[in-house]
Write an enzyme that holds these catalytic residues in place. Structure first.
Site, PDB file in Angstrom:
ATOM      1  N   SER A 190       0.939  -1.228  -0.284  1.00  0.00           N
ATOM      2  CA  SER A 190      -0.047  -0.010   0.213  1.00  0.00           C
ATOM      3  C   SER A 190       0.769   1.057   0.141  1.00  0.00           C
ATOM      4  O   SER A 190       1.711   1.394  -0.882  1.00  0.00           O
ATOM      5  CB  SER A 190      -0.899  -0.131   1.096  1.00  0.00           C
ATOM      6  OG  SER A 190      -1.885   0.954   1.061  1.00  0.00           O
ATOM      7  N   ASP A 246      -8.195  -5.494  -6.155  1.00  0.00           N
ATOM      8  CA  ASP A 246      -7.771  -4.467  -5.184  1.00  0.00           C
ATOM      9  C   ASP A 246      -7.778  -3.233  -5.799  1.00  0.00           C
ATOM     10  O   ASP A 246      -7.488  -2.718  -6.964  1.00  0.00           O
ATOM     11  CB  ASP A 246      -6.194  -4.865  -5.085  1.00  0.00           C
ATOM     12  CG  ASP A 246      -5.615  -4.002  -3.940  1.00  0.00           C
ATOM     13  OD1 ASP A 246      -6.283  -2.928  -3.337  1.00  0.00           O
ATOM     14  OD2 ASP A 246      -4.439  -4.126  -3.634  1.00  0.00           O
ATOM     15  N   ASP A 306      -9.563  -7.489  -1.111  1.00  0.00           N
ATOM     16  CA  ASP A 306      -8.316  -7.831  -1.787  1.00  0.00           C
ATOM     17  C   ASP A 306      -7.139  -6.985  -1.626  1.00  0.00           C
ATOM     18  O   ASP A 306      -6.092  -7.681  -1.817  1.00  0.00           O
ATOM     19  CB  ASP A 306      -8.757  -7.671  -3.285  1.00  0.00           C
ATOM     20  CG  ASP A 306      -9.661  -8.840  -3.726  1.00  0.00           C
ATOM     21  OD1 ASP A 306      -9.862  -9.970  -3.131  1.00  0.00           O
ATOM     22  OD2 ASP A 306     -10.286  -8.741  -5.040  1.00  0.00           O
ATOM     23  N   HIS A 307      -7.268  -5.951  -1.054  1.00  0.00           N
ATOM     24  CA  HIS A 307      -6.084  -5.089  -0.709  1.00  0.00           C
ATOM     25  C   HIS A 307      -5.398  -5.428   0.740  1.00  0.00           C
ATOM     26  O   HIS A 307      -4.099  -5.383   0.604  1.00  0.00           O
ATOM     27  CB  HIS A 307      -6.553  -3.757  -0.679  1.00  0.00           C
ATOM     28  CG  HIS A 307      -5.222  -2.673  -0.307  1.00  0.00           C
ATOM     29  ND1 HIS A 307      -4.262  -2.373  -1.264  1.00  0.00           N
ATOM     30  CD2 HIS A 307      -5.111  -1.956   0.842  1.00  0.00           C
ATOM     31  CE1 HIS A 307      -3.585  -1.663  -0.597  1.00  0.00           C
ATOM     32  NE2 HIS A 307      -3.894  -1.231   0.477  1.00  0.00           N
TER      33      HIS A 307
END
Length: 365
Positions: A190, A246, A306-307
């Site tokens: 991220s 994501d 999904d992230h």
């Protein structure tokens, strides 16, 4: 009061779903033909993706989210096992002022220094994603004409306590382990992926390092096409892992109508898709444009779940909270604070000692 609380939660959920729907529509509008980056090297010279290395680095990236600094420093945390067993931490950096965390250490099985950066933890993930959508290209990357980045991504690495602490730890690790170190691997998830990219480029351009590998997970776009081209030439051994739908790799958005003025990913993306109810994953190594329309851009990026999970590994703290850390007395003698309250845990070795990458794992503290 319970009914009022439920109504409030329902309202928040509706607002989140509405926000995601709007973002999804805008992302779909921004998809389309991609401007191909004109690289000076051809596909034959591209680095080869290593699935086993990805499984290893995702565990290193997950571990940097741990808030118990004592367990992280001694590499005894619940995420400090498996493929990362035996890792030797050199330095942990916790920037309290900007809610950042990273560590530097040596992986004996990889003959490598590993640098890992944590993703955002200051606010809720929903608020961070919402803010991410509107970030503007507003900073010229130093000494690179026409290369634009967002100042927040750039500053998180370059203008905080993180950069000097990381570079200092890398130098100490190389001094301690000497010729046993063959490469430096930089990773993050991220926002931590954005910081990892800037760190890898910094090590090459400003520190003269040659063997740098960068692998990120769920990384947002951080610059325009000129920056992406510049980055890919200087740090070619880079892989951006994206997971199915994501949402974060789709942000800030790419608008094909303004190819030189919009955000643009650098290569190489590896798109991991879930099949058969997430029991099986399929990986696709994408092209060298950075914006392969047949990879994650071929689907709507709408998923937060999904992230927060890559290769079945959690990519978040034990619970969502602001910069909360735990540190036991057993590592107190390794810690120091600066005038702003930022915390550093530094491994110390005798000045005359040159360590080898032994097979016995982490040395006793």
């Amino acid at each position: 009061m319970i009914f009022s609380f439920c109504l409030k939660n329902m309202g928040q959920k509706r607002w989140l779903l509405f926000s995601l729907a709007i973002i999804a529509c805008l992302l779909r509008f921004s998809s389309g033909r991609v401007e191909v980056l004109r690289l000076k090297s051809d596909d034959d010279g591209r680095p080869v993706y290593n699935h086993t290395l990805a499984l290893t680095l995702v565990e290193y990236t997950s571990a940097v989210y741990m808030s118990d600094l004592s367990q992280l420093f001694t590499w005894t945390c619940e995420r400090c096992n498996g493929l990362t067993k035996g890792f030797q931490v050199i330095e942990i950096i916790v920037d309290i002022e900007y809610c950042l965390q990273a560590y530097v250490g040596v992986a004996k099985d990889l003959n490598a220094i590993v640098i890992a950066f944590r993703g955002t933890q200051e606010h809720s993930i929903q608020n961070w994603i919402s803010d991410l959508f509107w970030k503007q290209l507003d900073l010229n990357y130093p000494d690179m004409p026409d290369a634009m980045v967002h100042h927040g991504f750039y500053s998180a690495y370059h203008n905080t306590t993180v950069r000097p602490a990381v570079l200092g730890a890398v130098k100490r690790a190389k001094k301690i382990y000497g010729a046993n170190i063959s490469t430096i691997m930089v990773t993050g998830h991220s926002m931590g992926g954005a910081m990892a990219a800037f760190c890898g480029l910094d090590l090459v351009v400003n520190e003269g390092e040659e063997n740098i590998q960068v692998m990120t997970f769920g990384q947002p776009r951080i610059g325009n096409a000129d920056f992406a081209s510049y980055y890919s030439l200087r740090v070619p051994n880079t892989f951006r892992i994206t997971h199915d739908r994501d949402i974060v790799p789709h942000l800030p958005p790419y608008f094909y109508y303004f190819p030189r003025k919009t955000y643009h990913h650098f290569p190489t993306e590896v798109w991991v898709r879930d099949n058969f109810s997430n029991l099986v994953s399929a990986e696709k190594v994408c092209d060298n444009t950075g914006e392969d329309p047949t990879c994650c851009r071929s689907v709507w990026g709408t998923s937060i779940s999904d992230h927060l999970r890559y290769f079945g590994v959690d990519m978040m703290c034990e619970s969502w909270r602001q910069c909360n850390i735990v540190m036991g007395n057993e590592v107190e003698r390794y810690s120091r604070k600066d005038s702003k309250g930022n915390i550093f845990l530094s491994q110390t070795f005798p000045s005359t000692e040159t360590k080898t990458l032994s097979k016995t794992g982490v040395s006793s503290l």
